[in-house]
Design an enzyme around this catalytic site. Structure first.
Site: not given
Ligand code: NAP
Length: 277
Positions: A240, A55
């Site tokens: 987020s 990241y």
């Molecule tokens: P996610 O948590 O499923 O979704 C994030 C999205 O949701 C962003 O666009 C965020 O926008 C929005 N969001 C968050 N809270 C919200 C709410 N209450 N209402 C409306 N929209 C909301 O996806 P992700 O961040 O990609 O995945 C979670 C975490 O998992 C990552 O951040 C990372 O740390 C980890 N990850 C790991 C891998 C792996 O391969 N190990 C892969 C992907 C992700 P805003 O910023 O505008 O809130």
């Protein structure tokens, strides 16, 4: 399945350490936004922050966490930070651990994962074990290993059983089978893309079942989905950089989904992934 409103906020890992079940994800956040978001999240009750070498924001996460510690909001022991070794470092895993430690500047890493399967990942796992023995890392695990065979391949060479498997996991792609398989090892599934991931959240938030349940509880769809993760035994790390969302996402401990509601959400599983890694 827990339908108790006094849901446990932490899970005891097979390493003996307690891990918070809800945390902040930081993928796509710049160092500056990651610093502000980690600090703000901790100030608002979060105790788990997820980052990764890939990241490019370990420095920012480390700064945000250290600021919270310096201001006395939490102690180092109360905070749980996860990082991951990325494939580009699989030929130099011991150095990669030291590099992540230096960037975070937190003395030790609570949980370090292999970011994804790849050439040399078994040697990487052994390096993680050396990191534990050297006191650099407390718990270790793997990410993006979806089947019992994938898990067993690592277990065959492991002296320390993985504590966590972090996978794509959401209402449309539920890791239930793997979760049940891992129970015998005391290994916990952690959900990435708990809300579907950037670009996919609206489909989940507009799902009819989720909307109905959200209205019933006077909660947002995001809160219903996150509560489902925790009640079903998954650790969730919604990503987020938006402070209102960060506050909203942790405000899920004052209500409970009923057994029927949990079943309705479990029935939304269609084995549909949003990514292919
Ligand atoms: P996610 O948590 O499923 O979704 C994030 C999205 O949701 C962003 O666009 C965020 O926008 C929005 N969001 C968050 N809270 C919200 C709410 N209450 N209402 C409306 N929209 C909301 O996806 P992700 O961040 O990609 O995945 C979670 C975490 O998992 C990552 O951040 C990372 O740390 C980890 N990850 C790991 C891998 C792996 O391969 N190990 C892969 C992907 C992700 P805003 O910023 O505008 O809130």
């Amino acid at each position: 399945m827990t339908s108790d409103s006094a849901l446990r906020k932490t899970v005891k890992l097979n390493s003996g350490y307690e891990m918070p079940m809800l945390g902040l994800g930081t993928w796509t956040l710049s160092n500056d936004v990651a610093e502000e978001s980690a600090y703000f999240a901790i100030k608002n009750g979060y105790r788990l922050i997820d980052t990764a070498r890939y990241y490019g924001n370990e420095i920012g996460v480390g700064r945000g966490v250290r600021r919270a510690i310096d201001e006395g909001i939490v102690s180092r022991e109360e905070i749980f930070v996860t990082s991951k070794i990325m494939p580009g470092d699989y030929q130099r895993p011991d150095a990669a651990i030291d590099d992540s430690m230096a960037r975070l500047g937190l003395g030790y890493i609570d949980l370090m994962l292999i970011h994804q399967p790849g050439r040399g990942d078994e040697e990487v796992y052994k390096a993680l074990e050396r990191g534990v023995r050297a006191g650099k890392i407390r718990s270790i695990g793997i990410s993006n290993y979806y089947t019992s065979d994938d898990f067993e391949r690592i277990c065959r060479i492991a002296e320390i059983v993985p504590a966590v498997v972090q996978n794509e996991n959401h209402i449309f792609y539920q890791n239930k089978e793997l979760q049940e398989y891992l129970r015998q090892y005391g290994t916990v599934v952690e959900s990435w893309y708990p809300l579907g991931g950037r670009g996919n959240t609206q489909e989940i938030f507009h799902n009819e079942t989720i909307r109905k349940i959200a209205e019933r509880h006077e909660k947002t769809p995001a809160q219903i989905v996150l509560r489902w993760h925790l009640q079903d035994g998954y650790i969730a790390i919604p990503g987020s950089g938006n402070q209102a969302h960060i506050v909203e996402n942790i405000d899920i401990f004052d209500f409970a989904l009923s057994k029927e509601e949990m079943q309705e959400i479990c029935a939304l599983n269609m084995r549909r992934r949003f990514e292919n890694w």
